[in-house]
Design a protein around this motif. Structure first.
Motif, PDB file in Angstrom:
ATOM      1  N   MET A  91       0.905  -1.373  -0.070  1.00 22.71           N
ATOM      2  CA  MET A  91      -0.038  -0.008   0.022  1.00 22.71           C
ATOM      3  C   MET A  91       0.858   1.262   0.081  1.00 22.71           C
ATOM      4  O   MET A  91       0.611   2.154  -0.687  1.00 22.71           O
ATOM      5  CB  MET A  91      -1.044  -0.058   1.236  1.00 22.71           C
ATOM      6  CG  MET A  91      -1.805   1.391   1.305  1.00 22.71           C
ATOM      7  SD  MET A  91      -3.226   0.866   2.685  1.00 22.71           S
ATOM      8  CE  MET A  91      -3.763   2.360   2.636  1.00 22.71           C
ATOM      9  N   TYR A 121       2.409   1.711  -3.340  1.00 25.40           N
ATOM     10  CA  TYR A 121       1.569   1.981  -4.488  1.00 25.40           C
ATOM     11  C   TYR A 121       0.904   3.512  -4.516  1.00 25.40           C
ATOM     12  O   TYR A 121       0.958   4.419  -5.301  1.00 25.40           O
ATOM     13  CB  TYR A 121       0.018   1.239  -4.114  1.00 25.40           C
ATOM     14  CG  TYR A 121      -1.110   1.525  -5.161  1.00 25.40           C
ATOM     15  CD1 TYR A 121      -0.911   0.975  -6.646  1.00 25.40           C
ATOM     16  CD2 TYR A 121      -2.266   1.981  -4.565  1.00 25.40           C
ATOM     17  CE1 TYR A 121      -1.805   1.512  -7.400  1.00 25.40           C
ATOM     18  CE2 TYR A 121      -3.196   2.026  -5.609  1.00 25.40           C
ATOM     19  CZ  TYR A 121      -3.232   1.942  -7.248  1.00 25.40           C
ATOM     20  OH  TYR A 121      -4.358   2.238  -7.630  1.00 25.40           O
ATOM     21  N   MET A 122       0.872   3.943  -2.909  1.00 19.02           N
ATOM     22  CA  MET A 122       0.679   5.410  -2.871  1.00 19.02           C
ATOM     23  C   MET A 122       1.765   6.494  -3.221  1.00 19.02           C
ATOM     24  O   MET A 122       1.580   7.297  -3.953  1.00 19.02           O
ATOM     25  CB  MET A 122       0.573   5.736  -1.262  1.00 19.02           C
ATOM     26  CG  MET A 122      -0.725   4.884  -0.569  1.00 19.02           C
ATOM     27  SD  MET A 122      -1.308   5.685   0.867  1.00 19.02           S
ATOM     28  CE  MET A 122       0.006   5.624   1.869  1.00 19.02           C
ATOM     29  N   ILE A 164      -7.506   6.345  -0.744  1.00 21.70           N
ATOM     30  CA  ILE A 164      -7.766   4.642  -0.842  1.00 21.70           C
ATOM     31  C   ILE A 164      -8.992   4.551  -0.019  1.00 21.70           C
ATOM     32  O   ILE A 164      -9.684   3.670  -0.236  1.00 21.70           O
ATOM     33  CB  ILE A 164      -6.527   4.121  -0.457  1.00 21.70           C
ATOM     34  CG1 ILE A 164      -5.670   4.149  -1.560  1.00 21.70           C
ATOM     35  CG2 ILE A 164      -6.700   2.717   0.084  1.00 21.70           C
ATOM     36  CD1 ILE A 164      -4.068   3.726  -1.238  1.00 21.70           C
ATOM     37  N   ASP A 184      -9.301  -0.436   6.519  1.00 21.93           N
ATOM     38  CA  ASP A 184      -8.820  -0.519   5.261  1.00 21.93           C
ATOM     39  C   ASP A 184      -9.014  -2.101   5.106  1.00 21.93           C
ATOM     40  O   ASP A 184      -8.667  -2.508   3.753  1.00 21.93           O
ATOM     41  CB  ASP A 184      -7.374  -0.220   5.331  1.00 21.93           C
ATOM     42  CG  ASP A 184      -7.245   1.144   5.260  1.00 21.93           C
ATOM     43  OD1 ASP A 184      -7.670   1.886   4.614  1.00 21.93           O
ATOM     44  OD2 ASP A 184      -6.101   1.587   6.010  1.00 21.93           O
ATOM     45  N   TYR A 205      -6.790  -0.658  -0.833  1.00 26.28           N
ATOM     46  CA  TYR A 205      -6.004  -0.498  -1.776  1.00 26.28           C
ATOM     47  C   TYR A 205      -5.997  -1.475  -2.841  1.00 26.28           C
ATOM     48  O   TYR A 205      -5.668  -1.404  -4.180  1.00 26.28           O
ATOM     49  CB  TYR A 205      -4.757  -0.002  -1.554  1.00 26.28           C
ATOM     50  CG  TYR A 205      -3.554  -1.405  -1.072  1.00 26.28           C
ATOM     51  CD1 TYR A 205      -3.836  -2.031  -0.019  1.00 26.28           C
ATOM     52  CD2 TYR A 205      -2.987  -1.836  -2.061  1.00 26.28           C
ATOM     53  CE1 TYR A 205      -3.043  -3.185   0.257  1.00 26.28           C
ATOM     54  CE2 TYR A 205      -2.273  -2.949  -1.814  1.00 26.28           C
ATOM     55  CZ  TYR A 205      -2.325  -3.629  -0.582  1.00 26.28           C
ATOM     56  OH  TYR A 205      -1.832  -4.763  -0.288  1.00 26.28           O
ATOM     57  N   ALA A 239      -8.008   5.067  -8.304  1.00 22.99           N
ATOM     58  CA  ALA A 239      -8.655   5.877  -7.193  1.00 22.99           C
ATOM     59  C   ALA A 239      -9.363   7.072  -7.728  1.00 22.99           C
ATOM     60  O   ALA A 239     -10.374   7.356  -7.200  1.00 22.99           O
ATOM     61  CB  ALA A 239      -7.177   6.268  -6.240  1.00 22.99           C
TER      62      ALA A 239
END
Lengths: 387, 160
Positions: A151, A154-155, A165, A207, A290, A308
């Protein structure tokens, strides 16, 4: 390559709950019986049985496939159990498809089950040994380490925030309110997600999908059988599955190559050239918020890093251009691992037949894709369904 | 290499110990709940009956594995006697250690039931034990019963 056409003609699903009184066998029977009733068939009409169930360590039963066999309708029938971790549920219809597409059988009962509450107090303890005993276990890793690293990467790669997310969790839990089997349907806000307990930064409690008990089942048949059973067969028109490297940290942490490979295989078989235009409805695997975004990109439903924005713009909402997880997904309906993947297949089955009730997406959808992810987090399993 | 060398100590292999730290809490399930409640409260066996297949399951199942019918409302009572289908005398535990007292284990079909389950036979009965022997369950005293398999102390040769 010539295969026989394979149709889904019935589906059944138990309620997903944190702790079921029923044994795994009883859950499997409830879902399997419901699927047969839905198809208007009896056990005598079934030629073979496929069982999908994830680690034996969840239920605390080694040889879990054999244990579940009688509740899955396997008495005196050819039975096979498959296991590809979290990818098991979407592999289940692929496994059943193989039996019928090959010409060996006319009908197949496909049953998936997970009873995660047996592993007490939490299933996490069962997972230490999926990590390498020499190079990883001494660090005391948990599964969430994997997701936190992914995560974060990816962010960072696409300049996303935790709030971007969190919108996935908000969307899917909201969708789940309308699912009769759902464990965690709720109206929550991005703020609720951001303020929930941090487990391993940036992963927070909201999450993540819950641990669940539940079972799901479908009936697959050959084309000529399907025509006699129903005037609304839903076809298994594409199947694909692929593994990435077995070294999870070596994998591309911001892009699921394993999903793309599996998706291209399924799309090729289904004759889909432009998935972002031709797919009407998608059920990407969303055990983490995510991860739905990751998987939308791997399924080639949008450009890399763009998922997103689609969620933020409402494109993935139930009434959007490309509904994603209209069921409520693993985040909302719950996540009894193998049963979750098949829950997604069942959602496509119902949506494509126009039988999804309050969850029905508008626009008369004709083609859908479902996907799951698992093994040591490097397998992608993909099924395209159409009517 | 390991075939050619004789290692006397684990450390020679640069090995280390590990474990899978899991603990389970199983539910009795819908059928198990009724079966063990009847044993605990009444010292009785119950089963389920599939009329279609004419099969009685005890230990019970809430579905018939043959035809998939629901048996949730098809409960029957059974006597606490049964027939030995097969037996063995166990002399070592699961780690290969000799047991202080050999254990007699049998597959038992309760009278009236079509399925078979496994339980202990009292070692006092070993002289008279044979396949086909008629046995009866000996339950623990009611206040010691907890609704588990151990509520049945053992089976012994039935007094007839």
């Amino acid at each position: 390559m010539s295969y026989r056409k394979v149709a889904c003609v019935g589906a059944g699903i138990t309620k997903f709950v944190r702790r079921a009184k029923e044994t795994g066998r009883e859950l499997a029977w409830e879902a399997a019986k419901m699927a047969l009733d839905n198809a208007g068939m009896t056990l005598a009409d079934i030629d073979c049985v496929v069982i999908g169930t994830a680690p034996d360590a969840f239920d605390g039963v080694h040889m879990k496939g054999e244990y579940l066999a009688d509740g899955s309708g396997g008495f005196c029938k050819p039975v096979m159990r498959h296991f590809v971790g979290g990818g098991t549920g979407v592999f289940a219809p692929i496994h059943g498809w193989q039996h019928i597409a090959s010409g060996k059988f006319e009908t197949c009962l496909v049953v998936t089950e997970e009873k995660m509450s047996s592993c007490f107090p939490a299933p996490a303890g069962a997972f230490i040994t999926i990590f390498d005993h020499t190079t990883e276990q001494p660090l005391g890793p948990t599964l969430i380490w994997i997701f936190a690293l992914e995560m974060n990467r990816y962010m960072q790669r696409y300049g996303l925030t935790e709030a971007d997310i969190a919108k996935v969790s908000v969307q899917n839990k909201l969708n789940a309110i309308d699912h009769p089997a759902a464990q965690l349907g709720a109206k929550i806000t991005v703020k609720d997600v951001l303020e929930s307990e941090v487990l391993a930064w940036p992963v927070k409690r909201l999450d993540i999908s819950p641990a669940s008990d539940g079972a799901a089942a479908i009936v697959l048949t050959s084309e000529h059988k399907a025509r006699r059973i129903t005037d609304k067969p839903v076809w298994v028109s594409g199947v694909g599955w692929a593994l990435d490297t077995a070294y999870w940290a070596t994998r591309d942490l911001y892009y699921p190559q394993y999903v793309e490979k599996a998706a291209r295989m399924a799309y090729d078989m289904a004759g889909i050239r432009e998935p972002n235009k031709e797919i009407h409805i998608a059920e990407p695997y969303d055990p983490f918020d995510y991860k739905m975004l990751h998987h939308m990109e791997g399924l080639l439903l949008c450009k890399r890093g763009e998922a997103a924005k689609l969620v933020a713009d409402g494109v993935t909402a139930r009434n959007g251009r490309l509904p994603c997880c209209p069921s409520g997904g693993a985040l909302g309906v719950g996540n009894p691992i193998a049963a979750t993947g098949l829950m997604k297949i069942i959602e496509l089955f119902l949506q494509l037949r126009g039988e999804a009730g309050k969850r029905q997406v508008p626009g008369d959808p004709r083609i859908g894709v479902a996907q799951a992810w698992g093994d040591l987090m490097q397998v992608g399993t993909v099924v395209v369904m159409s009517r | 290499m390991s075939f050619l060398e004789k290692h006397q100590r684990n450390v020679d292999l640069t090995a280390f110990d590990g474990k899978i730290p899991v603990h389970y809490r199983y539910t009795l399930g819908l059928a198990g709940d009724k079966f063990f409640t009847a044993i605990k409260k009444d010292g009785k066996f119950v089963g389920t009956h599939c009329e279609e297949c004419d099969v009685i399951y005890s230990p019970p199942s809430v579905y018939c594995e043959r035809c998939f019918a629901s048996l949730e409302d098809s409960w029957v009572e059974l006597p606490s006697t049964g027939t030995v289908v097969a037996f063995t005398v166990v002399t070592e535990d699961d780690q290969g250690k000799e047991l202080d007292c050999p254990q007699v284990i049998a597959a038992i079909q309760l009278d009236g039931a079509d399925n078979t389950f496994v339980h202990r036979i009292c070692d006092c009965c070993i002289e008279d034990l044979a396949i086909g022997a008629h046995v009866q369950a000996v339950f623990k005293p009611k206040k010691e019963r907890k609704g588990t398999l151990d509520d049945i102390e053992y089976f012994e040769i039935a007094a007839e």
